[in-house]
Scaffold this active site. Structure first.
Site, PDB file in Angstrom:
ATOM      1  N   ASP A 137      31.689  -9.099  14.706  1.00 52.46           N
ATOM      2  CA  ASP A 137      32.967  -9.694  14.308  1.00 52.46           C
ATOM      3  C   ASP A 137      33.070 -11.195  14.598  1.00 52.46           C
ATOM      4  O   ASP A 137      33.059 -11.618  15.755  1.00 52.46           O
ATOM      5  CB  ASP A 137      34.115  -8.999  15.039  1.00 52.46           C
ATOM      6  CG  ASP A 137      34.183  -7.511  14.746  1.00 52.46           C
ATOM      7  OD1 ASP A 137      33.147  -6.843  14.858  1.00 52.46           O
ATOM      8  OD2 ASP A 137      35.275  -7.011  14.454  1.00 52.46           O
ATOM      9  N   HIS A 167      34.559  -5.772  19.794  1.00 48.92           N
ATOM     10  CA  HIS A 167      34.196  -7.129  20.224  1.00 48.92           C
ATOM     11  C   HIS A 167      33.374  -7.167  21.506  1.00 48.92           C
ATOM     12  O   HIS A 167      33.196  -8.230  22.099  1.00 48.92           O
ATOM     13  CB  HIS A 167      35.442  -8.013  20.406  1.00 48.92           C
ATOM     14  CG  HIS A 167      36.157  -8.312  19.136  1.00 48.92           C
ATOM     15  ND1 HIS A 167      37.013  -9.387  18.971  1.00 48.92           N
ATOM     16  CD2 HIS A 167      36.150  -7.677  17.932  1.00 48.92           C
ATOM     17  CE1 HIS A 167      37.505  -9.399  17.750  1.00 48.92           C
ATOM     18  NE2 HIS A 167      37.004  -8.363  17.100  1.00 48.92           N
ATOM     19  N   HIS A 182      33.740   0.366  11.272  1.00 52.25           N
ATOM     20  CA  HIS A 182      34.708  -0.433  12.027  1.00 52.25           C
ATOM     21  C   HIS A 182      35.684   0.520  12.709  1.00 52.25           C
ATOM     22  O   HIS A 182      36.643   1.000  12.096  1.00 52.25           O
ATOM     23  CB  HIS A 182      35.435  -1.376  11.070  1.00 52.25           C
ATOM     24  CG  HIS A 182      36.113  -2.523  11.746  1.00 52.25           C
ATOM     25  ND1 HIS A 182      35.428  -3.638  12.171  1.00 52.25           N
ATOM     26  CD2 HIS A 182      37.402  -2.731  12.082  1.00 52.25           C
ATOM     27  CE1 HIS A 182      36.272  -4.488  12.721  1.00 52.25           C
ATOM     28  NE2 HIS A 182      37.475  -3.952  12.691  1.00 52.25           N
ATOM     29  N   HIS A 189      41.865  -5.634   9.841  1.00 53.08           N
ATOM     30  CA  HIS A 189      42.638  -6.860   9.609  1.00 53.08           C
ATOM     31  C   HIS A 189      42.409  -7.444   8.209  1.00 53.08           C
ATOM     32  O   HIS A 189      42.783  -8.591   7.955  1.00 53.08           O
ATOM     33  CB  HIS A 189      42.299  -7.913  10.663  1.00 53.08           C
ATOM     34  CG  HIS A 189      42.855  -7.600  12.015  1.00 53.08           C
ATOM     35  ND1 HIS A 189      42.179  -7.873  13.178  1.00 53.08           N
ATOM     36  CD2 HIS A 189      44.018  -7.024  12.392  1.00 53.08           C
ATOM     37  CE1 HIS A 189      42.899  -7.481  14.218  1.00 53.08           C
ATOM     38  NE2 HIS A 189      44.022  -6.953  13.759  1.00 53.08           N
TER      39      HIS A 189
END
Length: 259
Positions: free
Chosen positions: A8, A178, A151, A68
């Site tokens: 990411d 992350h 994801h 997102h």
């Protein structure tokens, strides 16, 4: 063949890391295809047309997304015009974009890149496992090299997907948390697996966000506006070595570069 999968990308520091590292990694590791998760590239949330161009110009061949994906309003048009950006395929029918794209690597081998989102601790989307079955059934038999960017939040869901697709895809690479995990391996059926590729963004942060705002939220429980942290970057990625004739992975190697 070799594929570089970059975790990411978060904000400006992440984009800087891409520009300063990806070209060298491609040259030094003889990379045939570069996949970059860009769902946090625009100020930590979403992607814009200009930022997509920036990432592609820096060496990415295809950009994957995540939860997102819809944060920037121009993405609705962008996803209909730019086939090199894929979003999670298990959004309901009728939304812009696609979750599967087949492209040719630098060595001429066709590669299918899939993007799916998990459902545990995340938005209620269509079943990613059944959607994976559906997408794989559409691929021509000659397409052997298949990469999934899954994801998802829960490690258990990512591991389940790895085992579910073992022997049917070349690699299942988790994104979203992350934090790069140290569980990279080749599953018995020949699928490369890692729970999370990690983050490409600011080092001195809490998963890419300014530390002070996150700490205050934990201490007070009050809402805070989160901003992407500044300062030096880290780049998290994996390098996949895949037999292009069978689609089976030979190796998976973690990458951690720091500014």
């Amino acid at each position: 063949m070799r594929i570089l999968m970059v975790g990411d990308v978060v904000g400006r520091p992440g984009r800087k890391a891409i520009k300063e590292n990806v070209p060298d990694l491609v040259r030094s590791h003889y990379i045939d295809l570069t996949v970059v998760n860009g769902e946090n590239a625009a100020g930590g949330k979403g992607i814009t047309r200009e930022i997509a161009r920036e990432i592609l110009a820096a060496g990415a061949d295809i950009i994957t997304m995540g939860n997102h994906v819809w944060q920037q309003k121009e993405v609705f048009t962008l996803l209909t015009r730019e086939e090199r950006i894929v979003r999670p395929a298990n959004y309901p029918p009728g939304v812009p974009g696609t979750g599967l794209h087949v492209l040719k690597a630098r060595n001429g081998v066709p590669v299918a890149v899939l993007n799916l989102a998990g459902r545990v601790f995340m938005d209620a989307l269509d079943c990613p496992f059944r959607k994976a079955d559906e997408l794989l059934a559409t691929l021509a038999p000659e397409i052997k090299v298949i990469l999934l960017d899954f994801h998802a939040e829960a490690s258990s869901e990512k591991m389940a997907m790895g085992w579910y697709l073992d022997g049917r895809v070349s690699a299942v690479c988790g994104t979203h948390t992350h934090v790069q995990t140290a569980d990279e391996r080749i599953l018995p059926g020949g699928t490369a697996y890692i729970t999370d590729v990690g983050m490409t963004g600011p080092v001195h942060s809490i998963i890419g966000v300014e530390k002070e705002a996150v700490l205050e939220k934990f201490l007070t429980g009050l809402p805070r506006r989160f901003e992407v942290a500044t300062g030096p970057y880290q780049l998290n990625a994996v390098i996949l070595d895949i037999d292009e004739n069978t689609g089976r992975a030979r190796s998976i190697q973690r990458v951690q570069n720091f500014e």
